[in-house]
Motif scaffolding. Structure first.
Motif, mmCIF file in Angstrom:
data_model
loop_
_atom_site.group_PDB
_atom_site.id
_atom_site.type_symbol
_atom_site.label_atom_id
_atom_site.label_comp_id
_atom_site.label_asym_id
_atom_site.label_seq_id
_atom_site.Cartn_x
_atom_site.Cartn_y
_atom_site.Cartn_z
ATOM 1 N N ASP A 163 0.854 -1.187 0.000
ATOM 2 C CA ASP A 163 0.000 0.000 0.000
ATOM 3 C C ASP A 163 0.891 1.238 0.000
ATOM 4 O OD1 ASP A 163 -1.814 1.991 0.340
ATOM 5 O OD2 ASP A 163 -2.728 1.201 2.158
ATOM 6 N N SER A 184 -11.289 3.429 -1.432
ATOM 7 C CA SER A 184 -10.492 3.774 -0.252
ATOM 8 C C SER A 184 -11.380 4.036 0.960
ATOM 9 C CB SER A 184 -9.617 4.997 -0.542
ATOM 10 O OG SER A 184 -10.390 6.191 -0.619
ATOM 11 N N LYS A 204 -12.316 0.608 2.326
ATOM 12 C CA LYS A 204 -11.160 -0.022 2.957
ATOM 13 C C LYS A 204 -10.863 0.632 4.309
ATOM 14 C CE LYS A 204 -6.289 -1.170 2.058
ATOM 15 N NZ LYS A 204 -5.585 -0.260 2.964
ATOM 16 N N ARG A 205 -10.991 1.950 4.383
ATOM 17 C CA ARG A 205 -10.678 2.670 5.613
ATOM 18 C C ARG A 205 -11.763 2.508 6.668
ATOM 19 N NH1 ARG A 205 -7.637 6.802 7.375
ATOM 20 N NH2 ARG A 205 -6.664 7.048 5.343
#
Length: 411
Positions: A120, A281, A284-285
């Motif tokens: 990442d 994102s 994912k966060r």
């Protein structure tokens, strides 16, 4: 060398081709560059010889019981866990390391803080936005599209030229995967005797196009998605977007847009991938893109949401409409379980990607017919997905212990 696969990784390891992947990875090969056609051959040779050559040239012994499956043991940090051990000549462990596959191709090491994922590039870099609302505020304050905000964020990590090259490579891999899937025939490996059908669909649709008898665009959309997921099920190279099991939706919707829709962007694939990445994102966060954590809502649901928002942007949607499209798509994937038959990413996974691609297009069109205002925000639906995943029985999280996985008789 010894390896243990825990939890969901252990339950679906055979179906996902994990044993071969572990062996080939230990030889130093990378997913981006390895020849997929050679993976099984490399692994089979190592198993036959009882030895494995590591990248620096050292050859290590591979015992018959080098791999152990522990599907009922779930480590606290994540259900997709793998432990690698190095043993000396007396059988004593001299080194043991545990890794977690958290989704999207990202790997965490047991000794690292959660969130420090290998692979990442943004790890340790403060994100410019942490929620959908913050993203919309940035767009409004700066007069930027979501793609422009994401491009600015990405160029903090690499040059603009490097970013464009990476976007081109991602799309080339996705598009090549579609083409490969549309031409391959036969039966998928694994024992379920699932026949590949993307190529047959392509032939039928080409004939229909020549006759001009109907609009086949949405059927091609489904064929594109099925092609990618058949490639994944057969061990071909796909882009984890956001996962391998949900890899067909984003390429299919983008290819559909390029092939069938009037687009004004000079580089539509770059715009699409930037917006999809911004939305991904957030999942994912703030929730999960892992079927082992959240069920299939975290995989197909997230992919559907990413593709819907990205398509809405390509078709001229405002940031608010893009956020609305992403929200609509996930809202109608909430609670989607992950129950692959025999641990294989074939049933119901392949068709599920085709349906998810259609949902993404429908969500984008619905959002474009509104002004972007709506009651349920993307942040709300992401939080709801997270809570739903936490409440969901482990049987429905990629373990193949519930749902279709136990109700379909394996022949």
């Amino acid at each position: 060398i010894r390896c243990v696969l825990y939890g969901s990784l252990g339950a679906t390891g055979i179906g996902h081709g994990t044993p071969a992947a572990v062996l080939v990875g230990l030889t130093g090969e990378l997913p981006e560059t390895v020849d997929p056609a050679l993976v099984s051959a490399i692994a089979d040779l190592a198993s036959e010889r009882g030895a494995l050559r590591l990248p620096h040239g050292r050859e290590v012994t591979l015992e018959r019981d080098w791999l152990r499956f522990a599907p009922l043991t779930r480590l606290d940090r994540h259900s997709n866990a793998l432990t690698l051990e190095a043993l000396d000549h007396t059988g004593n462990t001299v080194l043991s390391e545990t890794y977690y596959s958290i989704g999207g191709g990202f790997i965490e090491h047991a000794g690292d803080e959660p969130g420090d994922a290998a692979g990442d590039p943004a790890a340790g870099v403060e994100a410019p936005f942490r929620s959908g609302d913050e993203l919309l505020e940035i767009c409004a304050a700066r007069g930027l599209s979501i793609a422009e905000v994401m491009r600015a964020a990405e160029t903090r990590l690499r040059s603009a030229a490097a970013l464009d090259a990476e976007l081109d490579e991602i799309w080339a891999t996705m598009s090549g995967c579609i083409d490969s899937g549309l031409s391959a025939i036969g039966v998928l490996p694994g024992g379920l005797q699932v026949a590949r059908r993307a190529a047959r669909m392509a032939t039928t649709l080409q004939e229909a196009d020549l006759r001009g008898e109907r609009d086949t665009s949405h059927e091609w959309l489904q064929a594109y998605a099925i092609a990618v997921n058949e490639e994944n099920a057969s061990g071909g190279r796909v882009v984890t977007a956001p996962t391998n099991g949900a890899a067909g939706i984003i390429p299919a919707v983008l290819r559909y847009a390029i092939d069938f829709l009037p687009l004004e962007h000079a580089r539509p694939h770059a715009e699409f991938l930037l917006v999809a990445g911004a939305i991904g994102s957030l999942y994912k966060r703030n929730a999960s893109i892992s079927g082992a954590e959240a069920g299939c809502q975290g995989e197909v649901g997230s992919a559907c949401s990413m593709a819907a928002g990205a398509l809405c942007h390509l078709l001229g949607g405002t940031p608010a409409q893009v956020e609305n499209a992403a929200e609509i798509a996930m809202e109608h994937n909430l609670g989607l379980t992950c129950d692959p038959v025999a641990g294989l990413v074939q049933l119901p996974c392949i068709e599920r990607n085709a349906i998810g691609a259609g949902k993404a297009v429908a969500a984008a069109r619905m959002a474009l017919n509104g002004d972007g205002s709506h009651v349920i925000s993307l942040d709300t639906v992401i939080e709801t997905m997270r809570q739903t995943g936490n409440d969901m029985s482990e049987r429905y999280k990629e373990t193949s212990l519930g749902g279709l996985a136990v109700n379909v008789v394996e022949c």
